[in-house]
Scaffold this active site. Structure first.
Site, PDB file in Angstrom:
ATOM      1  N   ARG A   1       0.838  -1.210   0.000  1.00  0.00           N
ATOM      2  CA  ARG A   1       0.000   0.000   0.000  1.00  0.00           C
ATOM      3  C   ARG A   1       0.876   1.264   0.000  1.00  0.00           C
ATOM      4  O   ARG A   1       0.971   1.942  -1.018  1.00  0.00           O
ATOM      5  CB  ARG A   1      -0.961  -0.021   1.223  1.00  0.00           C
ATOM      6  CG  ARG A   1      -2.073   1.020   1.159  1.00  0.00           C
ATOM      7  CD  ARG A   1      -1.672   2.430   1.523  1.00  0.00           C
ATOM      8  NE  ARG A   1      -1.101   2.547   2.862  1.00  0.00           N
ATOM      9  CZ  ARG A   1      -0.539   3.657   3.326  1.00  0.00           C
ATOM     10  NH1 ARG A   1      -0.471   4.741   2.546  1.00  0.00           N
ATOM     11  NH2 ARG A   1      -0.008   3.715   4.543  1.00  0.00           N
ATOM     12  N   ASP A   2       1.549   1.527   1.097  1.00  0.00           N
ATOM     13  CA  ASP A   2       2.313   2.775   1.199  1.00  0.00           C
ATOM     14  C   ASP A   2       3.411   2.795   0.147  1.00  0.00           C
ATOM     15  O   ASP A   2       3.734   3.855  -0.410  1.00  0.00           O
ATOM     16  CB  ASP A   2       2.911   2.901   2.606  1.00  0.00           C
ATOM     17  CG  ASP A   2       3.201   4.335   3.002  1.00  0.00           C
ATOM     18  OD1 ASP A   2       3.273   5.195   2.111  1.00  0.00           O
ATOM     19  OD2 ASP A   2       3.374   4.604   4.202  1.00  0.00           O
TER      20      ASP A   2
ATOM     21  N   HIS B   1       5.641   4.425  12.469  1.00  0.00           N
ATOM     22  CA  HIS B   1       5.539   4.371  11.006  1.00  0.00           C
ATOM     23  C   HIS B   1       6.459   5.478  10.476  1.00  0.00           C
ATOM     24  O   HIS B   1       6.037   6.617  10.272  1.00  0.00           O
ATOM     25  CB  HIS B   1       4.068   4.613  10.619  1.00  0.00           C
ATOM     26  CG  HIS B   1       3.800   4.653   9.152  1.00  0.00           C
ATOM     27  ND1 HIS B   1       3.149   3.646   8.481  1.00  0.00           N
ATOM     28  CD2 HIS B   1       4.072   5.589   8.220  1.00  0.00           C
ATOM     29  CE1 HIS B   1       3.019   3.960   7.210  1.00  0.00           C
ATOM     30  NE2 HIS B   1       3.580   5.144   7.022  1.00  0.00           N
TER      31      HIS B   1
ATOM     32  N   HIS C   1       9.047   7.140   7.838  1.00  0.00           N
ATOM     33  CA  HIS C   1       9.648   7.213   6.504  1.00  0.00           C
ATOM     34  C   HIS C   1      11.122   7.590   6.672  1.00  0.00           C
ATOM     35  O   HIS C   1      11.525   8.126   7.698  1.00  0.00           O
ATOM     36  CB  HIS C   1       8.875   8.220   5.638  1.00  0.00           C
ATOM     37  CG  HIS C   1       7.538   7.676   5.198  1.00  0.00           C
ATOM     38  ND1 HIS C   1       7.284   7.255   3.923  1.00  0.00           N
ATOM     39  CD2 HIS C   1       6.394   7.458   5.890  1.00  0.00           C
ATOM     40  CE1 HIS C   1       6.040   6.804   3.829  1.00  0.00           C
ATOM     41  NE2 HIS C   1       5.471   6.927   5.017  1.00  0.00           N
TER      42      HIS C   1
ATOM     43  N   ASN D   1       9.051   4.295   3.162  1.00  0.00           N
ATOM     44  CA  ASN D   1       9.102   3.843   4.552  1.00  0.00           C
ATOM     45  C   ASN D   1      10.472   3.238   4.830  1.00  0.00           C
ATOM     46  O   ASN D   1      11.173   2.828   3.913  1.00  0.00           O
ATOM     47  CB  ASN D   1       8.071   2.727   4.788  1.00  0.00           C
ATOM     48  CG  ASN D   1       6.672   3.222   4.720  1.00  0.00           C
ATOM     49  OD1 ASN D   1       6.097   3.278   3.654  1.00  0.00           O
ATOM     50  ND2 ASN D   1       6.115   3.593   5.846  1.00  0.00           N
TER      51      ASN D   1
ATOM     52  N   CYS E   1       4.382   9.265   0.098  1.00  0.00           N
ATOM     53  CA  CYS E   1       3.003   9.749  -0.048  1.00  0.00           C
ATOM     54  C   CYS E   1       2.959  10.830  -1.119  1.00  0.00           C
ATOM     55  O   CYS E   1       3.683  11.827  -1.034  1.00  0.00           O
ATOM     56  CB  CYS E   1       2.478  10.300   1.276  1.00  0.00           C
ATOM     57  SG  CYS E   1       0.812  10.951   1.115  1.00  0.00           S
TER      58      CYS E   1
HETATM   59  P1  HMG Z   1     -13.020  14.749  -1.910  1.00  0.00           P
HETATM   60  O1  HMG Z   1     -12.788  15.180  -3.309  1.00  0.00           O
HETATM   61  O2  HMG Z   1     -13.119  15.797  -0.864  1.00  0.00           O
HETATM   62  O3  HMG Z   1     -14.263  13.765  -1.777  1.00  0.00           O
HETATM   63  O4  HMG Z   1     -11.855  13.733  -1.536  1.00  0.00           O
HETATM   64  P2  HMG Z   1     -15.769  13.901  -2.166  1.00  0.00           P
HETATM   65  O5  HMG Z   1     -16.528  13.201  -1.082  1.00  0.00           O
HETATM   66  O6  HMG Z   1     -16.113  15.320  -2.480  1.00  0.00           O
HETATM   67  O7  HMG Z   1     -15.861  13.042  -3.506  1.00  0.00           O
HETATM   68  C1  HMG Z   1     -15.179  13.402  -4.692  1.00  0.00           C
HETATM   69  C2  HMG Z   1     -15.170  12.212  -5.633  1.00  0.00           C
HETATM   70  O8  HMG Z   1     -14.412  11.136  -5.058  1.00  0.00           O
HETATM   71  C3  HMG Z   1     -16.567  11.621  -5.901  1.00  0.00           C
HETATM   72  O9  HMG Z   1     -16.534  11.064  -7.198  1.00  0.00           O
HETATM   73  C4  HMG Z   1     -16.657  10.497  -4.899  1.00  0.00           C
HETATM   74  O10 HMG Z   1     -17.569   9.498  -5.277  1.00  0.00           O
HETATM   75  C5  HMG Z   1     -15.245   9.985  -4.915  1.00  0.00           C
HETATM   76  P3  HMG Z   1     -17.088  11.859  -8.484  1.00  0.00           P
HETATM   77  O11 HMG Z   1     -18.520  12.145  -8.141  1.00  0.00           O
HETATM   78  O12 HMG Z   1     -16.255  13.119  -8.588  1.00  0.00           O
HETATM   79  O13 HMG Z   1     -16.867  10.915  -9.602  1.00  0.00           O
HETATM   80  N1  HMG Z   1     -14.888   9.303  -3.652  1.00  0.00           N
HETATM   81  C6  HMG Z   1     -14.396   8.060  -3.579  1.00  0.00           C
HETATM   82  N2  HMG Z   1     -14.106   7.135  -4.527  1.00  0.00           N
HETATM   83  C7  HMG Z   1     -13.618   5.959  -4.104  1.00  0.00           C
HETATM   84  N3  HMG Z   1     -13.398   5.665  -2.799  1.00  0.00           N
HETATM   85  C8  HMG Z   1     -13.662   6.551  -1.828  1.00  0.00           C
HETATM   86  C9  HMG Z   1     -14.194   7.801  -2.212  1.00  0.00           C
HETATM   87  N4  HMG Z   1     -14.568   8.897  -1.519  1.00  0.00           N
HETATM   88  C10 HMG Z   1     -14.993   9.796  -2.404  1.00  0.00           C
HETATM   89  N5  HMG Z   1     -13.434   6.248  -0.562  1.00  0.00           N
HETATM   90  C11 HMG Z   1     -11.064  11.859  -0.279  1.00  0.00           C
HETATM   91  C12 HMG Z   1     -11.754  13.201  -0.243  1.00  0.00           C
HETATM   92  C13 HMG Z   1     -10.715  11.498   1.148  1.00  0.00           C
HETATM   93  C14 HMG Z   1     -11.975  10.818  -0.878  1.00  0.00           C
HETATM   94  C15 HMG Z   1      -9.786  11.969  -1.175  1.00  0.00           C
HETATM   95  O14 HMG Z   1      -9.047  13.107  -0.812  1.00  0.00           O
HETATM   96  C16 HMG Z   1      -8.898  10.759  -1.044  1.00  0.00           C
HETATM   97  O15 HMG Z   1      -9.245   9.668  -1.489  1.00  0.00           O
HETATM   98  N6  HMG Z   1      -7.726  10.909  -0.411  1.00  0.00           N
HETATM   99  C17 HMG Z   1      -6.849   9.776  -0.155  1.00  0.00           C
HETATM  100  C18 HMG Z   1      -5.457  10.232  -0.232  1.00  0.00           C
HETATM  101  C19 HMG Z   1      -4.537   9.079   0.066  1.00  0.00           C
HETATM  102  O16 HMG Z   1      -4.887   7.909  -0.098  1.00  0.00           O
HETATM  103  N7  HMG Z   1      -3.292   9.408   0.492  1.00  0.00           N
HETATM  104  C20 HMG Z   1      -2.310   8.416   0.764  1.00  0.00           C
HETATM  105  C21 HMG Z   1      -2.593   7.635   1.992  1.00  0.00           C
HETATM  106  S1  HMG Z   1      -2.201   8.498   3.499  1.00  0.00           S
HETATM  107  C22 HMG Z   1      -0.515   8.172   3.746  1.00  0.00           C
HETATM  108  O17 HMG Z   1       0.141   7.683   2.862  1.00  0.00           O
HETATM  109  C23 HMG Z   1       0.060   8.429   5.096  1.00  0.00           C
HETATM  110  C24 HMG Z   1       0.258   7.154   5.912  1.00  0.00           C
HETATM  111  O18 HMG Z   1       1.112   6.237   5.242  1.00  0.00           O
HETATM  112  C25 HMG Z   1       0.853   7.478   7.273  1.00  0.00           C
HETATM  113  C26 HMG Z   1       2.107   8.352   7.186  1.00  0.00           C
HETATM  114  O19 HMG Z   1       3.039   8.041   6.442  1.00  0.00           O
HETATM  115  O20 HMG Z   1       2.086   9.359   7.906  1.00  0.00           O
HETATM  116  C27 HMG Z   1      -1.069   6.445   6.173  1.00  0.00           C
HETATM  117 MG    MG Z   2       3.265   6.387   5.220  1.00  0.00          MG
END
Ligand code: HMG
Ligand code: MG
Length: 304
Positions: free
Chosen positions: A13-14, A205, A207, A247, A238
């Protein structure tokens, strides 16, 4: 420190979420199965997030279904909201992870809402998961610094970690998303958070952007933390944290732990093979120091 440590492998995933070359479902499944074969049994395999935000995680449902027949392994998937929860549950998820930030800048960039709004989004997700018998892990990002806001106060991390724990997360993983931390800061942070969430329920966690991750992990272990997130080969980062690299590498963590007399149950040659296979697929060598060293040793042995 000769007791046990739990490794949460987050490479599929990450790691893969940040790779330019998208990796298809079959190869993601093969990577996960190679990691299981190497002895890693807690693996984050995908994310039910917006495909516009992270196209690399599209088809996480097929990945989860594809590995579901391994009864002794625990698979985690990221869920940002109820829509993601429904998809994860439909794909048979048994453990999900919600992800908040200790800083407002990263929260906005990553999930398009404030920290407080994200908690309100997670509340029904965690409640529904509880009712459905699905366990929830929580992440706090940017615990040692934010790419947008700069310094992050330990109290901000404590507040978010406590909230996630109170919501019902069985474990809170502290993310140094951009790898800027140093050991004393990591130690002080863990001590501060452990004042509100038991150390047994915390994970690290980290990086490795600035090459400090192993030192930070060691410092956290000295504080008593015993859960480490890592990615095979040191993959990833990310996309919403500019400049952040992967990571800490699982090979490097395993080498450190085994060297300290802590058994990991991980078969290093098999882990190396898994790392080398995914590295070939994405077209670049692993950044892991241990993988590089062992690969060089292997090349020398085969040329003798
Ligand atoms: P948004 O644009 O504010 O959401 O995004 P929305 O509710 O307004 O919806 C916009 C569109 O997204 C719509 O589709 C929804 O249906 C769709 P449209 O009508 O435009 O076709 N949508 C989705 N589709 C699939 N699955 C969903 C979903 N939700 C809405 N769950 C949202 C907000 C949170 C969805 C977006 O910003 C997002 O998906 N962000 C994820 C970002 C991400 O994955 N980042 C990486 C992971 S975090 C990380 O890596 C850190 C970590 O490792 C820890 C660390 O290292 O610190 C965990
Ligand atoms: Mg991470």
């Amino acid at each position: 420190m000769s007791d046990s440590v739990r490794i949460v492998e987050v490479g599929p995933r990450d790691g893969l979420q940040n790779e330019k070359t998208p990796v298809g479902v079959e190869h993601r499944i093969a990577f996960i199965e190679a990691l299981i074969g190497a002895g890693l049994h807690t693996i984050e395999v995908g994310a039910f997030v917006s495909p516009k935000a992270i196209p690399q995680m599209v088809n996480s449902d097929a990945v989860l279904r594809g590995v579901d027949h391994h009864p002794d392994s625990e698979f985690h998937v990221l869920v940002p909201n109820e829509k993601g929860y429904e998809a994860a549950r439909a794909a048979g998820a048994k453990v999900i992870a919600v992800f908040a930030s200790a800083s407002e800048g990263f929260s906005r960039a990553n999930i398009n809402c404030t920290v407080a709004e994200s908690i309100e989004r997670f509340r029904p997700v965690v409640a529904r998961a509880k009712a459905d018998g699905i366990r929830v892990r929580g992440y706090v990002s940017c615990v040692l610094g934010c790419p947008f806001d700069g310094e992050v106060k330990p109290q901000a991390v404590v507040d978010v970690a406590r909230t996630l724990s109170e919501l019902g997360c069985y474990e809170v993983s502290l993310g140094d998303t951009i790898g800027v931390g140093t050991p004393l800061k990591a130690k002080h942070l863990l001590r501060a958070v452990a004042g509100s969430v038991p150390m047994a329920n915390l994970a690290m966690h980290f990086h490795d952007t600035y090459g400090q991750a192993l030192a930070n992990l060691y410092a956290g272990m000295e504080e008593g933390c015993r859960v480490i997130d890592s990615a095979a080969g040191g993959l990833g980062g990310c996309p919403y944290a500019p400049g952040a690299t992967g990571n800490v590498a699982t090979e490097d963590v395993v080498y450190l732990l085994e060297g300290m007399g802590i058994a990991t149950g991980v078969d290093m040659p098999k882990l190396l093979a898994a790392t080398n296979a995914i590295s070939r697929l994405i077209g670049r060598p692993p950044v892991s120091r241990v993988a590089s060293a062992l690969n060089a040793k292997g090349r020398m042995a085969s040329s003798e």
